[in-house]
Design an enzyme around this catalytic site. Structure first.
Site, PDB file in Angstrom:
ATOM      1  N   ASN A 150       1.920  -3.406   3.435  1.00 22.06           N
ATOM      2  CA  ASN A 150       1.005  -4.304   4.294  1.00 22.06           C
ATOM      3  C   ASN A 150       1.490  -4.886   5.616  1.00 22.06           C
ATOM      4  OD1 ASN A 150       3.170  -5.946   3.002  1.00 22.06           O
ATOM      5  ND2 ASN A 150       1.746  -7.785   3.042  1.00 22.06           N
ATOM      6  N   GLU A 461      14.794 -15.138   2.679  1.00 20.51           N
ATOM      7  CA  GLU A 461      15.070 -14.261   3.925  1.00 20.51           C
ATOM      8  C   GLU A 461      15.002 -15.290   5.061  1.00 20.51           C
ATOM      9  OE1 GLU A 461      12.113 -11.139   3.300  1.00 20.51           O
ATOM     10  OE2 GLU A 461      14.056  -9.841   3.108  1.00 20.51           O
TER      11      GLU A 461
HETATM   12  P1  NDP Z   1       5.268  -1.872  -4.581  1.00 22.19           P
HETATM   13  O1  NDP Z   1       6.007  -2.945  -5.449  1.00 22.19           O
HETATM   14  O2  NDP Z   1       4.362  -0.892  -4.981  1.00 22.19           O
HETATM   15  O3  NDP Z   1       6.158  -1.167  -3.554  1.00 22.19           O
HETATM   16  C1  NDP Z   1       6.961  -1.837  -2.694  1.00 22.19           C
HETATM   17  C2  NDP Z   1       8.037  -0.732  -2.059  1.00 22.19           C
HETATM   18  O4  NDP Z   1       9.000  -0.535  -3.320  1.00 22.19           O
HETATM   19  C3  NDP Z   1       7.479   0.482  -1.859  1.00 22.19           C
HETATM   20  O5  NDP Z   1       8.294   1.111  -0.574  1.00 22.19           O
HETATM   21  C4  NDP Z   1       7.452   1.379  -3.031  1.00 22.19           C
HETATM   22  O6  NDP Z   1       7.534   2.819  -2.828  1.00 22.19           O
HETATM   23  C5  NDP Z   1       9.004   0.963  -3.494  1.00 22.19           C
HETATM   24  N1  NDP Z   1       8.987   1.332  -4.997  1.00 22.19           N
HETATM   25  C6  NDP Z   1       8.303   1.268  -5.853  1.00 22.19           C
HETATM   26  N2  NDP Z   1       8.775   1.604  -7.194  1.00 22.19           N
HETATM   27  C7  NDP Z   1      10.090   1.318  -6.847  1.00 22.19           C
HETATM   28  C8  NDP Z   1      11.264   1.731  -7.789  1.00 22.19           C
HETATM   29  N3  NDP Z   1      11.094   1.852  -9.042  1.00 22.19           N
HETATM   30  N4  NDP Z   1      12.566   1.443  -7.284  1.00 22.19           N
HETATM   31  C9  NDP Z   1      12.705   1.347  -5.960  1.00 22.19           C
HETATM   32  N5  NDP Z   1      11.667   1.106  -5.003  1.00 22.19           N
HETATM   33  C10 NDP Z   1      10.423   1.242  -5.380  1.00 22.19           C
HETATM   34  O7  NDP Z   1       4.337  -3.184  -3.421  1.00 22.19           O
HETATM   35  P2  NDP Z   1       3.229  -2.495  -2.514  1.00 22.19           P
HETATM   36  O8  NDP Z   1       3.725  -1.600  -1.580  1.00 22.19           O
HETATM   37  O9  NDP Z   1       1.981  -2.267  -3.418  1.00 22.19           O
HETATM   38  O10 NDP Z   1       3.180  -3.789  -1.571  1.00 22.19           O
HETATM   39  C11 NDP Z   1       1.954  -5.106  -1.936  1.00 22.19           C
HETATM   40  C12 NDP Z   1       3.079  -6.026  -2.552  1.00 22.19           C
HETATM   41  O11 NDP Z   1       3.978  -6.637  -1.983  1.00 22.19           O
HETATM   42  C13 NDP Z   1       2.107  -7.194  -3.264  1.00 22.19           C
HETATM   43  O12 NDP Z   1       2.538  -7.715  -4.323  1.00 22.19           O
HETATM   44  C14 NDP Z   1       2.406  -8.328  -2.081  1.00 22.19           C
HETATM   45  O13 NDP Z   1       2.457  -9.815  -2.761  1.00 22.19           O
HETATM   46  C15 NDP Z   1       3.962  -8.098  -2.033  1.00 22.19           C
HETATM   47  N6  NDP Z   1       4.747  -8.561  -0.785  1.00 22.19           N
HETATM   48  C16 NDP Z   1       5.607  -9.549  -0.933  1.00 22.19           C
HETATM   49  C17 NDP Z   1       5.793 -10.361   0.223  1.00 22.19           C
HETATM   50  C18 NDP Z   1       6.878 -11.416   0.308  1.00 22.19           C
HETATM   51  O14 NDP Z   1       7.351 -11.694   1.283  1.00 22.19           O
HETATM   52  N7  NDP Z   1       6.792 -11.969  -0.857  1.00 22.19           N
HETATM   53  C19 NDP Z   1       5.332  -9.677   1.582  1.00 22.19           C
HETATM   54  C20 NDP Z   1       4.267  -8.621   1.300  1.00 22.19           C
HETATM   55  C21 NDP Z   1       4.007  -8.026   0.320  1.00 22.19           C
HETATM   56  P3  NDP Z   1       6.122   3.547  -2.804  1.00 22.19           P
HETATM   57  O15 NDP Z   1       5.202   2.960  -1.865  1.00 22.19           O
HETATM   58  O16 NDP Z   1       6.296   4.903  -2.817  1.00 22.19           O
HETATM   59  O17 NDP Z   1       5.372   2.872  -4.245  1.00 22.19           O
END
Ligand code: NDP
Length: 480
Positions: A150, A461
């Site tokens: 995002n 963080e």
């Molecule tokens: P995901 O959890 O799907 O993915 C986040 C990252 O983790 C991606 O790089 C993803 O790769 C990777 N990933 C997925 N599965 C694994 C695994 N088993 N082991 C290691 N890495 C993995 O989140 P989104 O990308 O869909 O982002 C949206 C989410 O992020 C929302 O829930 C949002 O609220 C949260 N978010 C939280 C923030 C905060 O500061 N608290 C800030 C911004 C977003 P891949 O893309 O290839 O699946």
């Protein structure tokens, strides 16, 4: 078609499998580049490079470390327009937003931690008449940084910068949905002369490349931002290996509007908090609770402003909202709008996808959607939608507002709109969230702790918090 490359041991290289994934431009629905489909072999190479680089990097003088990080920041600044265009194309966000927020903040992250490393210090404790204790803050070694789609470069740099500043070497993975600015960052690091192996960027799928990073015994700490379910899986893998974990996860943030607020400003900022970046910010205020005496007035003004938001080509300066990041995510958001109607919600505006013309005819667009009439306990009001969808709910008393705000499993951010200072303090103490904004939203000071409670994550963080996370505290006790 352009191929994005991994950055391992100081060079840009193909994935060892030579396999690639399609990278889509959300505004057009078309594939425009190829992302490495990396696997354990690439991760192993990156970890080997990081381990080899660690002894020298961890002993690099503070000024030298600061200078290289400033050079990285300058490198992004020098290619500012290229970074902005890439972030917008990859994610679907408007060019204006990438230029006003994502890229400037990524630059600030490197500058902030370049300067912070000069000021980071450890404690000493005197045991009167007996001993003196001092604490060493030592880098951990090789750490993993994994970020979502995002705010691609902004969140990626928010992890990498403090990890490098504290003398760690990094294996990082951006979301494969938005890899491009991480690729540009690797070019900048080469141009800046960052020593080989200090930062390694692996592209690919979460379940494959990401999982390989998480599972590797040489990765001693993991800083992850993403969904709560993914965070759970990561914790389940990493906790039994006793890795340090920082998890920044999902949110379903409340926005509490009291009758004594500055009305115009509250409406304006609530629209911003609801729909910035198409509502795809973990901090977005997706549940608005409004004191009943101004409910109808607020609703009318809010909906009127939302109707003026122009959803369009992210390249068009007139667009306020761009495309949803992917086809799958668009479908997820639309399914929640359907659910809201099934749960008895009334759609006040939006509620459907948008078909644009010309270049964006096959892009993923959703009209900003406002819904009322839903119980605060229903799924639409409890689950993270992460799109341009917001609910309006009236409340009668402060206690009721707090109950509704705290009813979700999440606890990331919140906003309170009131001119009653005592009430603001009172509620701020009671809200279950890591961040409380009073009469504002997303006002950022890099020194403050950032993170959530409950299912929104573990750890903080920001500022020295991140530097503490990326170091091990060792107490040394000297008897008098
Ligand atoms: P995901 O959890 O799907 O993915 C986040 C990252 O983790 C991606 O790089 C993803 O790769 C990777 N990933 C997925 N599965 C694994 C695994 N088993 N082991 C290691 N890495 C993995 O989140 P989104 O990308 O869909 O982002 C949206 C989410 O992020 C929302 O829930 C949002 O609220 C949260 N978010 C939280 C923030 C905060 O500061 N608290 C800030 C911004 C977003 P891949 O893309 O290839 O699946």
């Amino acid at each position: 078609m352009e191929k994005i490359l991994n950055y391992i041991n100081g060079v840009l290289q193909e994935p060892s499998s030579k396999q690639y994934l399609d990278n889509y431009e959300p505004a057009t629905g078309k594939v425009y580049s190829q992302v490495p489909d990396s696997d354990t072999q690439d991760v192993q190479q990156a970890i080997d490079a990081a381990r080899a680089a660690f002894p020298a990097w961890s002993k690099t003088g503070l000024e030298e470390r600061m200078m290289i990080m400033l050079k990285i920041a300058d490198g992004i600044q020098n290619r500012f327009d290229e970074f902005v265009a890439a972030e917008s194309k990859d994610n679907g966000k408007t060019l204006q937003l990438a230029a006003a927020m994502d890229i400037p903040r990524a630059i600030s992250n490197f500058r902030f931690y370049a300067s912070a490393l000069q000021h980071f210090s450890a404690e000493s404790h005197q045991t009167p008449g007996t001993a003196i204790n001092y604490t060493l803050r030592q880098p951990i070694g090789v750490v993993g940084c994994i970020s979502p789609w995002n705010l691609p470069l902004y969140l990626f740099s928010w992890k990498i910068a403090p990890a490098l500043a504290t003398g760690n070497c990094v294996v990082a993975k951006p979301s494969e949905i938005t890899p491009y600015t991480a690729y540009l960052l690797s070019q900048v690091c080469i141009e800046a002369g960052l020593a080989k192996g200090v930062l390694n960027i692996i592209h690919g799928l979460g379940g494959k490349a990401g999982q390989a990073i998480i599972e590797h015994p040489e990765i001693k700490a993991i800083s992850f931002t993403g969904g709560t379910e993914t965070g759970k899986r990561i914790a389940a893998t990493a906790a039994p290996m006793f890795k340090k974990l920082s998890l920044e996860l999902g949110g379903k943030n409340p926005n509490l509007v009291f009758a004594d607020c500055d009305f115009e400003e509250t409406v304006k900022q609530s629209v911003r908090a609801s729909f910035s970046n198409q509502g795809e910010i973990c901090l977005c205020g997706s549940r608005i609770f409004i004191e009943r005496s101004i409910y109808e007035k607020f609703k009318a003004a809010f909906v009127e402003q939302v109707k003026t938001l122009k959803v369009g080509d992210p390249n068009d300066a007139a667009s306020n909202q761009g495309a949803i990041v992917s086809l799958a995510h668009k479908q997820k958001v639309l399914s929640y709008i359907q659910l809201a109607t099934e749960e008895g919600g009334k759609i006040l505006t939006g509620g459907h996808e948008l078909k644009l013309e010309g270049r964006c005819a096959d892009g993923y667009f959703i009209a900003p959607t406002v819904i009322e009439g839903l119980a605060y306990t229903c799924r639409t009001q409890q689950e993270e939608i992460f799109g341009p969808v917001v609910t309006l709910t009236p409340f009668d008393t402060e206690e009721e507002a707090i109950t509704m705000a705290n009813s979700v499993k999440y606890g990331l951010a919140s906003s309170i709109w009131t001119n009653d200072l005592k009430r603001a303090h009172r509620i701020a103490e009671k809200i279950e969230a890591g961040i409380v904004w009073i009469n504002c939203w997303l006002l950022r000071d890099l020194r403050t702790p950032f993170g959530g409670v409950k299912a929104s994550g573990v750890g903080r963080e920001g500022g020295f918090e991140a530097m503490k996370f990326f170091t091990e505290a060792k107490n040394i006790c000297i008897k008098n």
